[in-house]
Design a protein around this motif. Structure first.
Motif, PDB file in Angstrom:
ATOM      1  N   VAL A  16       0.835  -1.200   0.000  1.00  0.00           N
ATOM      2  CA  VAL A  16       0.000   0.000   0.000  1.00  0.00           C
ATOM      3  C   VAL A  16       0.871   1.252   0.000  1.00  0.00           C
ATOM      4  N   LYS A  17       1.906   1.264   0.826  1.00  0.00           N
ATOM      5  CA  LYS A  17       2.806   2.423   0.866  1.00  0.00           C
ATOM      6  C   LYS A  17       3.500   2.650  -0.472  1.00  0.00           C
ATOM      7  N   ALA A  18       3.819   1.567  -1.170  1.00  0.00           N
ATOM      8  CA  ALA A  18       4.496   1.684  -2.462  1.00  0.00           C
ATOM      9  C   ALA A  18       3.548   2.162  -3.556  1.00  0.00           C
ATOM     10  N   GLU A  19       2.291   1.781  -3.475  1.00  0.00           N
ATOM     11  CA  GLU A  19       1.363   2.075  -4.565  1.00  0.00           C
ATOM     12  C   GLU A  19       0.503   3.315  -4.352  1.00  0.00           C
ATOM     13  N   PHE A  20       0.033   3.550  -3.125  1.00  0.00           N
ATOM     14  CA  PHE A  20      -0.874   4.660  -2.875  1.00  0.00           C
ATOM     15  C   PHE A  20      -0.104   5.968  -2.739  1.00  0.00           C
ATOM     16  N   MET A  75     -10.450  -3.083   2.710  1.00  0.00           N
ATOM     17  CA  MET A  75     -10.533  -1.630   2.740  1.00  0.00           C
ATOM     18  C   MET A  75      -9.563  -1.015   1.737  1.00  0.00           C
ATOM     19  N   CYS A  76      -8.345  -1.549   1.691  1.00  0.00           N
ATOM     20  CA  CYS A  76      -7.342  -1.029   0.767  1.00  0.00           C
ATOM     21  C   CYS A  76      -7.755  -1.236  -0.691  1.00  0.00           C
ATOM     22  N   LEU A  77      -8.372  -2.367  -0.991  1.00  0.00           N
ATOM     23  CA  LEU A  77      -8.861  -2.607  -2.348  1.00  0.00           C
ATOM     24  C   LEU A  77      -9.964  -1.618  -2.724  1.00  0.00           C
ATOM     25  N   SER A  78     -10.848  -1.332  -1.799  1.00  0.00           N
ATOM     26  CA  SER A  78     -11.918  -0.359  -2.059  1.00  0.00           C
ATOM     27  C   SER A  78     -11.349   1.036  -2.281  1.00  0.00           C
ATOM     28  N   VAL A  79     -10.391   1.423  -1.456  1.00  0.00           N
ATOM     29  CA  VAL A  79      -9.753   2.734  -1.608  1.00  0.00           C
ATOM     30  C   VAL A  79      -9.007   2.791  -2.936  1.00  0.00           C
ATOM     31  N   ARG A  80      -8.364   1.705  -3.306  1.00  0.00           N
ATOM     32  CA  ARG A  80      -7.636   1.645  -4.580  1.00  0.00           C
ATOM     33  C   ARG A  80      -8.573   1.881  -5.756  1.00  0.00           C
ATOM     34  N   ARG A  81      -9.755   1.263  -5.712  1.00  0.00           N
ATOM     35  CA  ARG A  81     -10.739   1.470  -6.789  1.00  0.00           C
ATOM     36  C   ARG A  81     -11.168   2.930  -6.855  1.00  0.00           C
ATOM     37  N   ALA A  82     -11.372   3.564  -5.704  1.00  0.00           N
ATOM     38  CA  ALA A  82     -11.753   4.976  -5.674  1.00  0.00           C
ATOM     39  C   ALA A  82     -10.627   5.850  -6.229  1.00  0.00           C
ATOM     40  N   LEU A  89      -4.099   7.056  -9.367  1.00  0.00           N
ATOM     41  CA  LEU A  89      -3.136   5.954  -9.516  1.00  0.00           C
ATOM     42  C   LEU A  89      -2.775   5.839 -10.988  1.00  0.00           C
ATOM     43  N   ARG A  90      -1.530   5.540 -11.231  1.00  0.00           N
ATOM     44  CA  ARG A  90      -1.052   5.505 -12.609  1.00  0.00           C
ATOM     45  C   ARG A  90      -1.428   4.195 -13.333  1.00  0.00           C
ATOM     46  N   THR A  91      -1.179   3.082 -12.708  1.00  0.00           N
ATOM     47  CA  THR A  91      -1.426   1.812 -13.390  1.00  0.00           C
ATOM     48  C   THR A  91      -2.192   0.865 -12.481  1.00  0.00           C
TER      49      THR A  91
END
Length: 93
Positions: A16-20, A75-82, A89-91
């Motif tokens: 999460v830290k690397a991607e968000f 929760m992280c997957l839901s936030v990622r979709r948002a 998010l780039r990719t």
């Protein structure tokens, strides 16, 4: 070989830290417009507070339960979709 629960939680936190974009200035601006799908600022603050909690808890010796790992990951997957909907998010993974 499957990781233990502490390692699994730390792996999710690391990913999460690397991607968000947790601390990027563009995520701290409220886009109070109609294009906003979920509030990225509030969602990232929520993720950051969970990360801080779990890092602190793990340092104190608390082992997360399977349900807590699942809930955090979900929760992280839901936030990622948002974040994807808001083009923060780039990719996709």
């Amino acid at each position: 070989m499957k990781p233990d629960r502490v390692t699994a939680m730390l792996q999710i936190i690391s990913q999460v830290k690397a991607e968000f974009p947790l601390y990027e200035p563009r995520t701290f601006i409220c886009g109070a417009n109609t294009d906003c799908s979920g509030c990225p600022k509030k969602l990232l603050e929520m993720v950051d507070s969970e990360i801080c909690y779990w890092e602190s808890a793990i340092k104190r010796g608390v082992v997360p339960k399977f349900d807590e790992i699942r809930r955090f990951g979900k929760m992280c997957l839901s936030v990622r979709r948002a974040l994807l909907r808001n083009n923060l998010l780039r990719t996709p993974m």
